[in-house]
Design an enzyme around this catalytic site. Structure first.
Site, short mmCIF file in Angstrom:
data_model
loop_
_atom_site.label_atom_id
_atom_site.label_comp_id
_atom_site.label_asym_id
_atom_site.label_seq_id
_atom_site.Cartn_x
_atom_site.Cartn_y
_atom_site.Cartn_z
N LYS A 136 66.30 26.87 71.08
CA LYS A 136 67.30 25.92 71.53
C LYS A 136 68.58 26.10 70.72
O LYS A 136 68.46 26.50 69.56
CB LYS A 136 66.82 24.47 71.43
CG LYS A 136 66.12 24.05 70.13
CD LYS A 136 66.79 24.14 68.79
CE LYS A 136 68.06 23.46 68.48
NZ LYS A 136 68.49 23.72 67.06
N TYR A 221 68.67 17.41 70.13
CA TYR A 221 67.39 16.71 69.97
C TYR A 221 67.48 15.29 70.55
O TYR A 221 66.54 14.81 71.17
CB TYR A 221 66.97 16.64 68.50
CG TYR A 221 66.45 17.95 67.97
CD1 TYR A 221 65.13 18.34 68.22
CD2 TYR A 221 67.25 18.81 67.23
CE1 TYR A 221 64.64 19.55 67.74
CE2 TYR A 221 66.77 20.02 66.75
CZ TYR A 221 65.46 20.38 67.02
OH TYR A 221 64.97 21.58 66.55
P1 NDP Z 1 69.41 32.29 60.69
O1 NDP Z 1 70.85 32.55 60.39
O2 NDP Z 1 68.52 31.90 59.58
O3 NDP Z 1 68.77 33.58 61.38
C1 NDP Z 1 69.34 34.17 62.50
C2 NDP Z 1 68.95 35.65 62.55
O4 NDP Z 1 69.49 36.20 63.75
C3 NDP Z 1 69.52 36.49 61.43
O5 NDP Z 1 68.75 36.47 60.25
C4 NDP Z 1 69.55 37.85 62.05
O6 NDP Z 1 68.26 38.45 61.94
C5 NDP Z 1 69.79 37.58 63.52
N1 NDP Z 1 71.17 37.86 63.94
C6 NDP Z 1 71.52 38.73 64.91
N2 NDP Z 1 72.83 38.77 65.06
C7 NDP Z 1 73.36 37.91 64.17
C8 NDP Z 1 74.69 37.53 63.83
N3 NDP Z 1 75.75 38.05 64.47
N4 NDP Z 1 74.86 36.63 62.86
C9 NDP Z 1 73.83 36.08 62.21
N5 NDP Z 1 72.53 36.41 62.49
C10 NDP Z 1 72.31 37.32 63.45
O7 NDP Z 1 69.39 31.20 61.84
P2 NDP Z 1 68.16 30.28 62.25
O8 NDP Z 1 66.93 31.07 62.18
O9 NDP Z 1 68.23 29.01 61.52
O10 NDP Z 1 68.52 29.94 63.79
C11 NDP Z 1 68.29 30.88 64.83
C12 NDP Z 1 68.08 30.12 66.17
O11 NDP Z 1 66.94 29.28 66.04
C13 NDP Z 1 69.22 29.22 66.58
O12 NDP Z 1 69.39 29.26 67.97
C14 NDP Z 1 68.79 27.84 66.14
O13 NDP Z 1 69.34 26.79 66.92
C15 NDP Z 1 67.29 27.93 66.35
N6 NDP Z 1 66.54 27.04 65.45
C16 NDP Z 1 65.57 26.23 65.99
C17 NDP Z 1 64.85 25.39 65.22
C18 NDP Z 1 63.78 24.55 65.81
O14 NDP Z 1 63.23 23.70 65.10
N7 NDP Z 1 63.41 24.74 67.07
C19 NDP Z 1 65.10 25.28 63.77
C20 NDP Z 1 66.09 26.20 63.28
C21 NDP Z 1 66.78 27.04 64.12
P3 NDP Z 1 68.08 40.02 61.73
O15 NDP Z 1 68.67 40.30 60.39
O16 NDP Z 1 66.61 40.20 61.78
O17 NDP Z 1 68.80 40.71 62.84
#
Ligand code: NDP
Length: 370
Positions: A136, A221
């Site tokens: 989401k 949410y």
């Molecule tokens: P993070 O920044 O921690 O991780 C995102 C990952 O996406 C990065 O580590 C990277 O992984 C990859 N990525 C690819 N392109 C990019 C870019 N241009 N900039 C930054 N990262 C990039 O974010 P979150 O994990 O917190 O959030 C990711 C998604 O999950 C969002 O849509 C958020 O809304 C959702 N989310 C949902 C939650 C829930 O409870 N349902 C809780 C937290 C987040 P790599 O290095 O492997 O390419």
């Protein structure tokens, strides 16, 4: 590391009958019995904060297994390979992941990247013929969300949105009570969703990658909750924005928005979405004959709640473990969840977000057609 034993220790009551897997077995029964049915083989795309949490939790899932990764960071791929025993042939990057279509060992991809990237990535996964679970918000506006739904339909793959609360036992008990008429006619919902965000350089504060601000990330949410708590689709919205720090919250990145929703049965909702207020994680639902409160309502847990009948004592679960099992059952067995998690469900929330942003601009009541 989560073992099944750790997970079961979190179950606070025995033999609680919930609409759990498969075919309405109780949660405890499902997790305590050996399982030898079909398993959904999942690749995670985006090995960041939430992707790591999902991977960890999935180790305790029985119907879903992490078998692959898609990442732009080679060092993370190496770490995950050794931690989760992922073979080289199941590792991809953002350039070559279309090749996943030739990999018979992966059934589904879970997209956990910044919001604005979901649209293109989900469509590419669909074209590769794999089922998709997308975090989401599923996209940054309803038009993109709809395109994703259509791409998945065309490719004949399932599209689910990572709405983990749709499988959370306290939440589902309130939904059950409301459906059974135990609260009477529903008149009001309050949804408060927010936290004080830190580092201004993170992607969540960049409109290009986040699609907005607090509303996209956390306000969703309260929006989504208003719909499954009230049990109707809203028909209008009004909204007001407050920005106390325009340096930190740039143009297009909302800091705090209050919004109100009207429902066809006459119920109203009053909600708050913020990146600048702490301890905002509370749902309150009231009807003519009773009320329900969740506080905290949507955090990783434990979720706590009470109703006019007393404290809620549902089992405490690791949300993502249960979510992955339930989603595997939806994909593999066509299970119907109590609260939908399909792409259409995600598009409805995005239509409301579009209308909230429009209402902030117009200062007027915006009508909704979900
Ligand atoms: P993070 O920044 O921690 O991780 C995102 C990952 O996406 C990065 O580590 C990277 O992984 C990859 N990525 C690819 N392109 C990019 C870019 N241009 N900039 C930054 N990262 C990039 O974010 P979150 O994990 O917190 O959030 C990711 C998604 O999950 C969002 O849509 C958020 O809304 C959702 N989310 C949902 C939650 C829930 O409870 N349902 C809780 C937290 C987040 P790599 O290095 O492997 O390419």
């Amino acid at each position: 590391m989560h073992s099944r034993r750790d997970f079961l220790q979190k179950l606070t009551a025995s033999a609680i009958t919930l609409p759990f897997l498969p075919n309405s077995t109780s949660l405890e029964e499902f997790y305590s019995k050996p399982y030898d049915g079909p398993v959904l083989r999942v690749a995670i795309m985006g090995l960041g904060g939430y992707g790591s949490r999902v991977a960890e939790a999935m180790q305790s899932s029985k119907m879903a297994k992490l078998v692959g990764v898609i990442s732009g960071t080679p060092s993370k791929i190496k770490d995950w390979q050794s931690k989760y025993k992922i073979p080289e042939k199941n590792c991809y990057n953002y350039e070559n992941f279309d090749q996943i279509k030739n990999n018979a060992d992966i059934d589904a991809v879970y997209v956990i990247t910044p919001n604005a990237l979901h649209h293109n990535q989900v469509i590419r996964v669909a074209k590769a013929g794999k089922h998709v679970i997308c975090e989401k918000p599923m996209a940054i506006n309803a038009k993109e969300g709809q395109e994703m739904v259509e791409a998945c339909k065309k490719a004949n793959v399932k599209l689910l949105v990572g709405y983990r609360m749709h499988f959370e036992p306290h939440t589902l008990e309130i939904v059950r009570m409301r459906k059974a008429g135990e609260l009477g006619k529903i008149t009001f919902f309050q949804g408060l969703s927010g936290f004080k965000i830190g580092d201004p350089s993170q992607w969540r504060m960049n409109k290009q990658l986040a699609g907005g601000g607090a509303m996209m990330d956390i306000g969703i949410y309260a929006i989504n909750g208003s719909r499954y708590m009230v049990g109707e689709e809203p028909i209008w919205v009004t909204a007001q924005e407050t920005k106390t720090d325009p340096q930190k919250f740039k143009e297009g990145v909302d800091e705090t928005i209050t919004f109100q929703l009207g429902f066809p049965g006459g119920a109203v909702a009053s909600c708050l979405s913020s990146y600048n207020i702490n301890n905002l994680d509370r749902f309150f639902l009231t009807g003519d004959n009773g009320f329900a409160e969740l506080f905290p309502a949507t955090g990783y847990g434990p979720i706590k709640g009470r109703t006019h009948k007393g404290e809620l004592n549902q089992p405490i679960v690791t949300h993502q473990t249960v979510q992955m099992d339930e989603m595997a059952a939806i994909i593999l067995q066509g299970k119907q969840p109590m609260v939908p998690v399909d792409g259409e469900e995600g598009v409805k929330d995005l239509k409301i977000i579009d209308a909230i942003y429009a209402a902030v601009k117009s200062g007027k009541k915006e009508n909704l057609k979900l």
